[in-house]
Design a protein around this motif. Sequence first.
Motif, PDB file in Angstrom:
ATOM      1  N   ALA A  77       6.045  17.161  65.055  1.00 10.44           N
ATOM      2  CA  ALA A  77       6.683  17.856  63.934  1.00 10.44           C
ATOM      3  C   ALA A  77       8.136  18.184  64.266  1.00 10.44           C
ATOM      4  CB  ALA A  77       5.908  19.125  63.591  1.00 10.44           C
ATOM      5  N   GLY A  78       8.408  18.519  65.540  1.00 11.49           N
ATOM      6  CA  GLY A  78       9.782  18.824  65.948  1.00 11.49           C
ATOM      7  C   GLY A  78      10.700  17.636  65.781  1.00 11.49           C
TER       8      GLY A  78
ATOM      9  N   ALA B  96       9.953  15.265  54.953  1.00 16.02           N
ATOM     10  CA  ALA B  96      11.040  16.227  55.057  1.00 16.02           C
ATOM     11  C   ALA B  96      10.542  17.506  55.723  1.00 16.02           C
ATOM     12  CB  ALA B  96      11.603  16.535  53.670  1.00 16.02           C
ATOM     13  N   GLY B  97      11.360  18.077  56.569  1.00 16.41           N
ATOM     14  CA  GLY B  97      11.014  19.345  57.203  1.00 16.41           C
ATOM     15  C   GLY B  97      10.033  19.221  58.349  1.00 16.41           C
ATOM     16  N   GLY B  98       9.595  18.022  58.675  1.00 13.37           N
ATOM     17  CA  GLY B  98       8.714  17.839  59.814  1.00 13.37           C
ATOM     18  C   GLY B  98       7.244  18.098  59.551  1.00 13.37           C
ATOM     19  N   GLY B  99       6.892  18.504  58.359  1.00 12.42           N
ATOM     20  CA  GLY B  99       5.487  18.772  58.057  1.00 12.42           C
ATOM     21  C   GLY B  99       4.752  17.526  57.643  1.00 12.42           C
TER      22      GLY B  99
ATOM     23  N   SER C   5       1.535  19.211  65.421  1.00 13.97           N
ATOM     24  CA  SER C   5       2.415  20.224  64.839  1.00 13.97           C
ATOM     25  C   SER C   5       3.377  20.798  65.878  1.00 13.97           C
ATOM     26  CB  SER C   5       1.587  21.351  64.215  1.00 13.97           C
ATOM     27  OG  SER C   5       0.848  22.022  65.227  1.00 13.97           O
TER      28      SER C   5
ATOM     29  N   THR D 277      10.491  18.043  71.135  1.00 12.85           N
ATOM     30  CA  THR D 277      11.334  16.982  70.568  1.00 12.85           C
ATOM     31  C   THR D 277      11.696  15.933  71.625  1.00 12.85           C
ATOM     32  OG1 THR D 277      13.282  18.330  71.013  1.00 12.85           O
ATOM     33  CG2 THR D 277      12.334  18.491  68.790  1.00 12.85           C
TER      34      THR D 277
ATOM     35  N   THR E 229       6.417  21.649  68.255  1.00 11.58           N
ATOM     36  CA  THR E 229       7.861  21.686  68.003  1.00 11.58           C
ATOM     37  C   THR E 229       8.650  20.993  69.108  1.00 11.58           C
ATOM     38  OG1 THR E 229       8.046  23.848  69.068  1.00 11.58           O
ATOM     39  CG2 THR E 229       7.709  23.816  66.657  1.00 11.58           C
TER      40      THR E 229
ATOM     41  N   ALA F 210      11.232  16.684  62.011  1.00 13.47           N
ATOM     42  CA  ALA F 210      12.239  17.543  61.358  1.00 13.47           C
ATOM     43  C   ALA F 210      13.630  17.087  61.730  1.00 13.47           C
ATOM     44  CB  ALA F 210      12.025  19.002  61.768  1.00 13.47           C
TER      45      ALA F 210
END
Length: 195
Positions: A191-192, A178-181, A122, A126, A124, A195
């Motif tokens: 997750a980063g 979608a949205g990284g989740g 999870s 990147t 963030t 997204a």
Amino acid sequence: PRAANVLRGSYVALGDSYTAGLGIPEQTGAVAGCGQSTSSYPHLVARSLRLDLTDMSCSSATIANMTAAQPTGQGTNPPQLSALSLGTALVTVSIGGNDIGLIGIVTKCAQLDLVPALIDGSSTVTPCEDYYTSGGTDQIRQRILGVAGLLADTLTQIRERAPHALVYVVGYPDLLPAGGGGCGGALGITAGDAA
């Protein structure tokens, strides 16, 4: 439903492995090595609309293969646009992923993100985005812009060869949630970056 009532004649499918259905049972096609499937979206559309399908799609195709033959190692696929005519009623085209190096991008992102995703899916962070935007230039966006004109030229040629056809440009499927989740961490992508 409306298209089924209007369309009569031939349907020409143009594109790469996403169009061909590489690896999806039952493999078919006039050119060995193209990876066409009887369960690909062109075959499903043709059956649903009762159209005569000419599937020109071929795995590893690039925009250049719209007008140039493509050797597959097991045969040669003719230029994909060669199947178009005045009688073509429907054209779908999905091309460009191989031109920008989509598989290489996904592979590089999986390599860069694997350890951070395993530690905290999870997260963030990147790493992939950082890699492809280092130096202040979005390299992926540059690649996409670089082929945009080639795709526009292809669409012009399709219209010239099949002036009465409905032409649909088909995008590529979403590879990540979608949205990284969701399951990005399980895929080895943070997750980063998802997204």
